[in-house]
Design a protein around this motif. Structure first.
Motif, PDB file in Angstrom:
ATOM      1  N   THR A 206      57.022  47.374  13.518  1.00  0.00           N
ATOM      2  CA  THR A 206      56.586  46.702  14.743  1.00  0.00           C
ATOM      3  C   THR A 206      55.214  47.217  15.166  1.00  0.00           C
ATOM      4  N   ARG A 209      52.569  45.822  12.830  1.00  0.00           N
ATOM      5  CA  ARG A 209      52.295  44.404  13.062  1.00  0.00           C
ATOM      6  C   ARG A 209      51.387  44.217  14.281  1.00  0.00           C
ATOM      7  N   HIS A 210      51.592  45.045  15.288  1.00  0.00           N
ATOM      8  CA  HIS A 210      50.693  44.990  16.451  1.00  0.00           C
ATOM      9  C   HIS A 210      49.273  45.403  16.037  1.00  0.00           C
ATOM     10  N   GLU A 211      49.175  46.440  15.229  1.00  0.00           N
ATOM     11  CA  GLU A 211      47.862  46.880  14.751  1.00  0.00           C
ATOM     12  C   GLU A 211      47.205  45.781  13.919  1.00  0.00           C
ATOM     13  N   GLN A 212      47.998  45.081  13.138  1.00  0.00           N
ATOM     14  CA  GLN A 212      47.491  43.994  12.307  1.00  0.00           C
ATOM     15  C   GLN A 212      46.879  42.882  13.163  1.00  0.00           C
ATOM     16  N   GLN A 213      47.426  42.706  14.350  1.00  0.00           N
ATOM     17  CA  GLN A 213      46.931  41.679  15.267  1.00  0.00           C
ATOM     18  C   GLN A 213      45.788  42.188  16.140  1.00  0.00           C
ATOM     19  N   GLY A 214      45.380  43.442  15.934  1.00  0.00           N
ATOM     20  CA  GLY A 214      44.250  43.996  16.671  1.00  0.00           C
ATOM     21  C   GLY A 214      44.577  44.450  18.077  1.00  0.00           C
ATOM     22  N   HIS A 215      45.848  44.697  18.364  1.00  0.00           N
ATOM     23  CA  HIS A 215      46.249  45.101  19.708  1.00  0.00           C
ATOM     24  C   HIS A 215      45.918  46.562  19.977  1.00  0.00           C
ATOM     25  N   ARG A 248      44.366  52.461  11.145  1.00  0.00           N
ATOM     26  CA  ARG A 248      43.814  51.332  10.396  1.00  0.00           C
ATOM     27  C   ARG A 248      44.071  51.493   8.901  1.00  0.00           C
ATOM     28  N   GLU A 255      50.023  47.185   4.009  1.00  0.00           N
ATOM     29  CA  GLU A 255      49.808  45.815   3.551  1.00  0.00           C
ATOM     30  C   GLU A 255      49.844  45.720   2.032  1.00  0.00           C
TER      31      GLU A 255
END
Length: 257
Positions: A206, A209-215, A248, A255
């Motif tokens: 989770t 996935r937030h990091e993937q969305q740039g949050h 990052r 990924e």
């Protein structure tokens, strides 16, 4: 891992390919790779497929490179085991023209078409010829991760020009299937090892996935009903377990798998 290579029986590639059950035997071995339970089993299937294809030697290498400049090489050897020893002793992965081809092209190619650019590559090719690769076909196994994760299957014969003959087209098509199945098997193997070692949880995924969305940590904290500093601490623990420098690079590593 190693196993002995099949010995040539004097038949040409065209004669092997002309056999009524040629493709069927290769495909049967390749189809069983996905369910292979361990390295020993997949190596046995690779040896069978190499033999059915009509090659005398085979090497499959899985190469992984992540953003933290970590490099991983894993090989399956269906040839003289001393080839693996020489390869490691000489550090040939740095100048391996076969691997270099796989890193820049998805097309299968005769090794004779690769012109050595430096002395180390000429030495590599001369040594390979002595270990059953006087004639060789290089079969890349690309992935959606691009240059970060590739595989390459090298099939050889002690007979010069063996693969540059009639029958090569079908041979190449079947060899490409073998390369991709081996590549997928190694990918799953490495992924499962990492999951077991790092003990990735649903909560970790989770966060990623937030990091993937740039949050930002503030946005993630709001979504998870906690504090930003708590999110930062969770990321620190996760990156430490993954052996990455920051969140990052941890995301990029995740990924890949």
């Amino acid at each position: 891992m190693t196993t002995s290579a099949p010995k040539g029986d004097g038949r040409t590639l065209a004669e092997r390919v002309a056999e009524a059950d040629y493709a069927a035997k290769v495909c049967e071995a390749v189809a069983r790779i996905e369910a292979a339970p361990d390295v020993g089993a997949v190596l046995g299937l690779m040896k069978s497929a190499v033999n059915y294809l009509g090659a005398e030697a085979g090497v499959f290498t899985s190469f992984v490179r992540d953003d933290a400049t970590n490099l991983s090489y894993r090989s399956l050897l269906a040839c003289d085991s001393l080839w693996g020893v020489e390869y490691a002793r000489n550090g040939w992965f740095l100048d391996d023209p076969w691997l270099h081809h796989a890193l820049c092209s998805a097309s299968a190619i005769h090794a004779s078409e690769l012109i050595p650019a430096i002395a180390a590559q000429r030495t590599f090719c001369e040594a390979a010829a002595k270990f059953g690769f006087a004639s060789a076909v290089i079969v890349p196994a690309p992935s959606t991760a691009g240059l970060s994760r590739v595989g390459v299957l090298c099939l050889g014969s002690a007979t010069e020009g063996y693969f540059e003959a009639d029958g090569y087209l079908l041979f190449r098509c079947l060899a490409q299937g073998l390369a991709m199945e081996l590549h997928h098997w190694w990918y799953r193997r490495i992924r499962d090892e990492l999951i077991a070692k790092v003990k990735i949880t649903d909560d970790d995924l989770t966060l990623l996935r937030h990091e993937q969305q740039g949050h930002s940590s503030k946005v993630i904290a709001s979504a998870l009903n906690t504090l930003p500093r708590t999110i930062d601490c969770r990321f620190q623990r996760l990156t430490s377990r993954l052996g990455m420098a920051n969140r990052r690079t941890a995301l990029r590593f995740a990924e890949l798998y």
